[in-house]
Enzyme design. Sequence first.
Site, PDB file in Angstrom:
ATOM      1  N   ASP A 140       5.712  55.545  34.026  1.00  0.00           N
ATOM      2  CA  ASP A 140       5.480  54.330  33.250  1.00  0.00           C
ATOM      3  C   ASP A 140       4.776  54.650  31.933  1.00  0.00           C
ATOM      4  O   ASP A 140       5.084  54.058  30.900  1.00  0.00           O
ATOM      5  CB  ASP A 140       4.644  53.324  34.054  1.00  0.00           C
ATOM      6  N   SER A 187       6.835  47.911  35.102  1.00  0.00           N
ATOM      7  CA  SER A 187       5.710  48.662  34.535  1.00  0.00           C
ATOM      8  C   SER A 187       4.392  48.204  35.154  1.00  0.00           C
ATOM      9  O   SER A 187       3.592  49.008  35.642  1.00  0.00           O
ATOM     10  CB  SER A 187       5.707  48.447  33.011  1.00  0.00           C
ATOM     11  N   HIS A 196      -4.283  41.006  38.086  1.00  0.00           N
ATOM     12  CA  HIS A 196      -3.798  41.568  36.819  1.00  0.00           C
ATOM     13  C   HIS A 196      -3.516  40.421  35.868  1.00  0.00           C
ATOM     14  O   HIS A 196      -2.876  39.443  36.239  1.00  0.00           O
ATOM     15  CB  HIS A 196      -2.512  42.381  37.022  1.00  0.00           C
ATOM     16  N   LYS A 245       2.137  50.220  38.697  1.00  0.00           N
ATOM     17  CA  LYS A 245       0.734  50.659  38.671  1.00  0.00           C
ATOM     18  C   LYS A 245      -0.084  49.941  39.747  1.00  0.00           C
ATOM     19  O   LYS A 245      -0.924  50.539  40.413  1.00  0.00           O
ATOM     20  CB  LYS A 245       0.131  50.406  37.285  1.00  0.00           C
ATOM     21  N   ARG A 288       9.015  52.436  24.850  1.00  0.00           N
ATOM     22  CA  ARG A 288       9.388  51.029  24.613  1.00  0.00           C
ATOM     23  C   ARG A 288       8.644  50.466  23.411  1.00  0.00           C
ATOM     24  O   ARG A 288       9.178  49.684  22.628  1.00  0.00           O
ATOM     25  CB  ARG A 288       9.069  50.201  25.859  1.00  0.00           C
TER      26      ARG A 288
HETATM   27  N1  URA Z   1       1.549  45.748  30.415  1.00  0.00           N
HETATM   28  C1  URA Z   1       2.060  46.799  31.075  1.00  0.00           C
HETATM   29  O1  URA Z   1       1.366  47.501  31.771  1.00  0.00           O
HETATM   30  N2  URA Z   1       3.367  47.067  30.910  1.00  0.00           N
HETATM   31  C2  URA Z   1       4.190  46.317  30.160  1.00  0.00           C
HETATM   32  O2  URA Z   1       5.360  46.601  30.080  1.00  0.00           O
HETATM   33  C3  URA Z   1       3.637  45.221  29.484  1.00  0.00           C
HETATM   34  C4  URA Z   1       2.306  44.952  29.627  1.00  0.00           C
END
Ligand code: URA
Length: 433
Positions: free
Chosen positions: A167, A189, A88, A193, A174
């Site tokens: 999320d 967050s 990621h 995932k 947010r």
């Molecule tokens: N990417 C995400 O998936 N979540 C965040 O809070 C920031 C970047």
Amino acid sequence: MSTVEPFDAVDLIRAKRDSRELETPEIDWLVDAYTRGYVADEQMSAMTMAIFLNGMTRREIRDLTMAMIASGERMDFSGLGKPTSDKHSTGGVGDKITLPLMPLVATFGVAVPQLSGRGLGHTGGTLDKLESIPGWRADLTNDEMFAQLRDVGGVICAAGAGLAPADKKLYALRDITGTVEAIPLIASSIMSKKIAEGTGALVLDVKFGSGAFLTDIERSRELARTMVELGEDAGVATSALITNMNVPLGLTIGNANEVRESVEVLAGGGPSDVRALTVALAREMLALAGQPDADVEGALDDGRAMDTWRRAIRAQGGDPDAALPVAREQHVVTAERDGVLVEQQALPFGIAAWRLGAGRARKQDPVQHAAGIELHAKPGDTVRAGEPLFTLHADEPARFSRALEAVEGAWRIGDAGDPINDGGPLIADRIGR
Ligand code: URA
């Protein structure tokens, strides 16, 4: 039948406002009650601001992550009979590394389930880039994804709506309440995932610098440490590289352009920074999956990674030999004098590419696949007056002036021996076991 809620949102908001640690059942309830609509957006806004201001302990962040995972489905690739490893990136300008990385790692028999997203704002989305390949399809069912991991070894596709729905709701909130940049919220967050996706190993590319989401390297290190702890606590072998995003990555920004550059890397060439980061991340992913000595560079140079790429593109309906879209109009910017390019700031170039049509301002907008920027020189290169520095590509020439405004003052030509303002080495640090 009415059910009695075990907690009251206002009590929990007050607790976090006053810096009290929230208990596990309180966090579980809060996330569940928010997902089902019992806790209102305005209450969750107050809570995210309290978290932003007062932080969370490691245990609270872990509970928040696990509660967000529990809000949706959890994928399971144990039936594949091979290890899984994923990457990621926190995102940056010209960051196309997922494209060469997925087939490179899959070539070694490690499955790569890369669930990706579309771009919003100045950082591009992996799916937008791949959709510039004629026929390529981002939406796969879970069964199709599993079959491709079994048969080809790697897949890049859209994350389904079932993964961590809490999320999705929280991130949208947010975004409009000034609470994106809170490390407990970012870490939970991203990791909710990735853990729900079911990967066995995970490498995080946490960027810092002007084109990154967190500009300060110390904040990037803290985010990386928090995410590595979350991964390890959940049984996912996790490490992180802290990488420099002060300068665009590679020589291309924009969807089709970035696919072209990725294919060059898969053919054993490509810009040295893109190749170096691809190789470093592949080594991390393979080491975590039990292959610390894999000949990663060899697989780029002898065409094995390219073969896997071609099979993966075909498996999703794409034609790896089809011509990629080319923009109707070009605008070349040349060097105003002889010298050395000493600065090229990532953020303005990312914004310019976005204004040329490579990115979207609203979720529902289409992207223009051929739009973007081609860089002809990088910091440290010698340039001559009148030679091209970069080329803007767009379908509509009317877009050039706003893109040029964005990059005004974003590069500088100095003299030989002047310090290069590029923020230091590409890979600044590594965090993990
Ligand atoms: N990417 C995400 O998936 N979540 C965040 O809070 C920031 C970047």
